[in-house]
Design a protein around this motif. Structure first.
Motif, PDB file in Angstrom:
ATOM      1  N   GLU A   1       0.841  -1.208   0.000  1.00 57.13           N
ATOM      2  CA  GLU A   1       0.000   0.000   0.000  1.00 57.13           C
ATOM      3  C   GLU A   1       0.870   1.250   0.000  1.00 57.13           C
ATOM      4  N   ILE A   2       1.968   1.219   0.731  1.00 60.82           N
ATOM      5  CA  ILE A   2       2.878   2.358   0.756  1.00 60.82           C
ATOM      6  C   ILE A   2       3.431   2.634  -0.643  1.00 60.82           C
ATOM      7  N   LYS A   3       3.837   1.581  -1.346  1.00 60.49           N
ATOM      8  CA  LYS A   3       4.391   1.773  -2.689  1.00 60.49           C
ATOM      9  C   LYS A   3       3.322   2.259  -3.661  1.00 60.49           C
ATOM     10  N   MET A   4       2.088   1.824  -3.499  1.00 61.64           N
ATOM     11  CA  MET A   4       1.016   2.308  -4.369  1.00 61.64           C
ATOM     12  C   MET A   4       0.765   3.790  -4.133  1.00 61.64           C
ATOM     13  N   LEU A   5       0.772   4.216  -2.878  1.00 60.59           N
ATOM     14  CA  LEU A   5       0.602   5.637  -2.583  1.00 60.59           C
ATOM     15  C   LEU A   5       1.752   6.450  -3.170  1.00 60.59           C
ATOM     16  N   GLN A   6       2.966   5.941  -3.076  1.00 60.61           N
ATOM     17  CA  GLN A   6       4.120   6.643  -3.630  1.00 60.61           C
ATOM     18  C   GLN A   6       4.051   6.703  -5.151  1.00 60.61           C
ATOM     19  N   ALA A   7       3.453   5.671  -5.770  1.00 63.73           N
ATOM     20  CA  ALA A   7       3.343   5.634  -7.228  1.00 63.73           C
ATOM     21  C   ALA A   7       2.526   6.797  -7.768  1.00 63.73           C
ATOM     22  N   ARG A   8       1.676   7.330  -6.917  1.00 64.82           N
ATOM     23  CA  ARG A   8       0.845   8.470  -7.308  1.00 64.82           C
ATOM     24  C   ARG A   8       1.645   9.763  -7.374  1.00 64.82           C
ATOM     25  N   GLN A   9       2.856   9.760  -6.801  1.00 61.52           N
ATOM     26  CA  GLN A   9       3.607  10.995  -6.640  1.00 61.52           C
ATOM     27  C   GLN A   9       4.593  11.275  -7.770  1.00 61.52           C
ATOM     28  N   SER A  10       5.109  10.235  -8.418  1.00 67.64           N
ATOM     29  CA  SER A  10       6.124  10.478  -9.449  1.00 67.64           C
ATOM     30  C   SER A  10       6.187   9.301 -10.414  1.00 67.64           C
ATOM     31  N   ASP A  11       6.673   9.558 -11.607  1.00 64.09           N
ATOM     32  CA  ASP A  11       6.821   8.501 -12.609  1.00 64.09           C
ATOM     33  C   ASP A  11       7.811   7.423 -12.175  1.00 64.09           C
ATOM     34  N   PRO A  12       8.975   7.779 -11.596  1.00 67.87           N
ATOM     35  CA  PRO A  12       9.897   6.725 -11.147  1.00 67.87           C
ATOM     36  C   PRO A  12       9.272   5.826 -10.080  1.00 67.87           C
ATOM     37  N   ASP A  13       8.521   6.427  -9.147  1.00 67.05           N
ATOM     38  CA  ASP A  13       7.860   5.617  -8.121  1.00 67.05           C
ATOM     39  C   ASP A  13       6.813   4.699  -8.739  1.00 67.05           C
ATOM     40  N   GLU A  14       6.110   5.197  -9.743  1.00 66.91           N
ATOM     41  CA  GLU A  14       5.102   4.357 -10.402  1.00 66.91           C
ATOM     42  C   GLU A  14       5.767   3.209 -11.150  1.00 66.91           C
ATOM     43  N   CYS A  15       6.869   3.470 -11.809  1.00 62.11           N
ATOM     44  CA  CYS A  15       7.582   2.412 -12.528  1.00 62.11           C
ATOM     45  C   CYS A  15       8.060   1.328 -11.571  1.00 62.11           C
ATOM     46  N   PHE A  16       8.564   1.741 -10.419  1.00 59.39           N
ATOM     47  CA  PHE A  16       9.010   0.769  -9.421  1.00 59.39           C
ATOM     48  C   PHE A  16       7.832  -0.064  -8.936  1.00 59.39           C
ATOM     49  N   TRP A  17       6.715   0.606  -8.637  1.00 64.50           N
ATOM     50  CA  TRP A  17       5.537  -0.099  -8.139  1.00 64.50           C
ATOM     51  C   TRP A  17       5.000  -1.094  -9.159  1.00 64.50           C
ATOM     52  N   LEU A  18       4.989  -0.727 -10.425  1.00 67.90           N
ATOM     53  CA  LEU A  18       4.485  -1.625 -11.458  1.00 67.90           C
ATOM     54  C   LEU A  18       5.265  -2.932 -11.487  1.00 67.90           C
ATOM     55  N   GLU A  19       6.570  -2.857 -11.267  1.00 65.62           N
ATOM     56  CA  GLU A  19       7.397  -4.064 -11.243  1.00 65.62           C
ATOM     57  C   GLU A  19       7.317  -4.778  -9.899  1.00 65.62           C
ATOM     58  N   PHE A  20       6.737  -4.139  -8.918  1.00 66.74           N
ATOM     59  CA  PHE A  20       6.642  -4.643  -7.546  1.00 66.74           C
ATOM     60  C   PHE A  20       5.322  -5.396  -7.325  1.00 66.74           C
ATOM     61  N   GLY A  21       4.538  -5.533  -8.384  1.00 67.16           N
ATOM     62  CA  GLY A  21       3.231  -6.172  -8.286  1.00 67.16           C
ATOM     63  C   GLY A  21       2.092  -5.273  -8.697  1.00 67.16           C
ATOM     64  N   GLY A  22       2.403  -3.997  -8.935  1.00 65.20           N
ATOM     65  CA  GLY A  22       1.364  -3.035  -9.251  1.00 65.20           C
ATOM     66  C   GLY A  22       0.706  -3.243 -10.600  1.00 65.20           C
ATOM     67  N   ARG A  23       1.413  -3.893 -11.519  1.00 60.51           N
ATOM     68  CA  ARG A  23       0.835  -4.114 -12.848  1.00 60.51           C
ATOM     69  C   ARG A  23      -0.443  -4.936 -12.751  1.00 60.51           C
ATOM     70  N   GLU A  24      -0.418  -5.942 -11.888  1.00 58.21           N
ATOM     71  CA  GLU A  24      -1.613  -6.766 -11.685  1.00 58.21           C
ATOM     72  C   GLU A  24      -2.737  -5.957 -11.044  1.00 58.21           C
ATOM     73  N   THR A  25      -2.362  -5.031 -10.179  1.00 58.77           N
ATOM     74  CA  THR A  25      -3.376  -4.177  -9.555  1.00 58.77           C
ATOM     75  C   THR A  25      -4.057  -3.300 -10.597  1.00 58.77           C
ATOM     76  N   LEU A  26      -3.283  -2.647 -11.445  1.00 64.62           N
ATOM     77  CA  LEU A  26      -3.879  -1.819 -12.490  1.00 64.62           C
ATOM     78  C   LEU A  26      -4.765  -2.647 -13.415  1.00 64.62           C
ATOM     79  N   ASN A  27      -4.358  -3.873 -13.703  1.00 59.93           N
ATOM     80  CA  ASN A  27      -5.180  -4.744 -14.545  1.00 59.93           C
ATOM     81  C   ASN A  27      -6.562  -4.961 -13.939  1.00 59.93           C
ATOM     82  N   SER A  28      -6.619  -5.058 -12.618  1.00 57.59           N
ATOM     83  CA  SER A  28      -7.899  -5.334 -11.969  1.00 57.59           C
ATOM     84  C   SER A  28      -8.860  -4.154 -12.058  1.00 57.59           C
TER      85      SER A  28
END
Length: 233
Positions: free
Chosen positions: A68-95
């Motif tokens: 959840e912390i990484k998802m919140l950080q992903a909202r703040q910057s493109d680098p944070d979002e890129c990290f989150w996507l590789e951290f499992g966030g891609r599946e979250t966005l798919n949902s």
């Protein structure tokens, strides 16, 4: 009235629904979820929808996890979002994009952001237990715990917390599907997003229910998983 703890759901809504139906949750029970509701599994949106409904209608104490912390950080910057996507966030966005919409954080409803940011707490304690996502320093009060300990540090053998309370946590996935019970430290992350189980512990009786993404159920008691330092490593 029961106190129940569930750890690391990771987008596995079938296991969550199966588990909740099996334990027969009532409005008199207190359910403490230990964070990591999102990422890796197929239905993070469905999990958050369910938890928000539970928060409104039952006694739910939701903790925040490192995902959840990484998802919140992903909202703040493109680098944070890129990290989150590789951290499992891609599946979250798919949902959130099953209707063919572009896969973007803009699809996440504000109610979900509010739940993660404002309703999820860092820790919880009762008379006999401390609930955290990852770990805690046994020599520090809860208010003095570091973010690293609470959300990122792997489960390990340490002395009991100075309060004498038992720590209940998740975060460190047990690939064998079995919780770790050191007596004063218990880890409930049993790898439901892999080939394991989602575990629910009833604190008063020590009973455990486990469900998986195939809708299967099994039960046990936490004392069946007691181990010492040598077997825990």
């Amino acid at each position: 009235m029961r106190t129940l703890a569930i750890s690391d759901i990771h987008g596995c809504s079938i296991a969550l629904e199966t588990l909740l139906e099996t334990v027969h949750l009532t409005p008199k029970d207190t359910l403490i979820t230990l964070g990591d509701y999102i990422d890796k599994g197929p239905d993070s949106k469905g999990v958050l929808d369910k938890l928000i409904n539970l928060y409104k209608n039952y006694r739910l104490i939701p903790l925040k996890g490192n995902h959840e912390i990484k998802m919140l950080q992903a909202r703040q910057s493109d680098p944070d979002e890129c990290f989150w996507l590789e951290f499992g966030g891609r599946e979250t966005l798919n949902s959130y994009s099953k209707l063919g919409r572009k896969k973007t954080l803009a699809n996440v409803p504000e109610e979900h952001w509010n739940f993660i940011q404002n309703l999820c707490v860092d820790y919880w304690q009762t008379d006999n237990h401390i609930f955290v996502h990852a770990n805690l320093d046994p020599n520090l009060s809860l208010k003095r715990q570091s973010e690293y300990d609470l959300f990122w540090k792997k489960f390990n053998y340490q002395a009991p917390h100075y309060s004498g309370k038992t720590m209940i946590c998740g975060h460190t996935s047990q690939k064998n599907g079995k919780p770790i019970n050191l007596g004063h430290r218990i880890c409930l992350d049993t790898w439901v997003c892999g080939d394991g189980w989602l575990t629910c512990l009833e604190l008063e009786s020590g009973k455990i229910w486990q469900a998986n993404q195939r809708g299967q159920i099994q039960t046990a008691y936490i004392n069946e998983f007691e181990c010492n330092l040598l077997t825990a490593i």
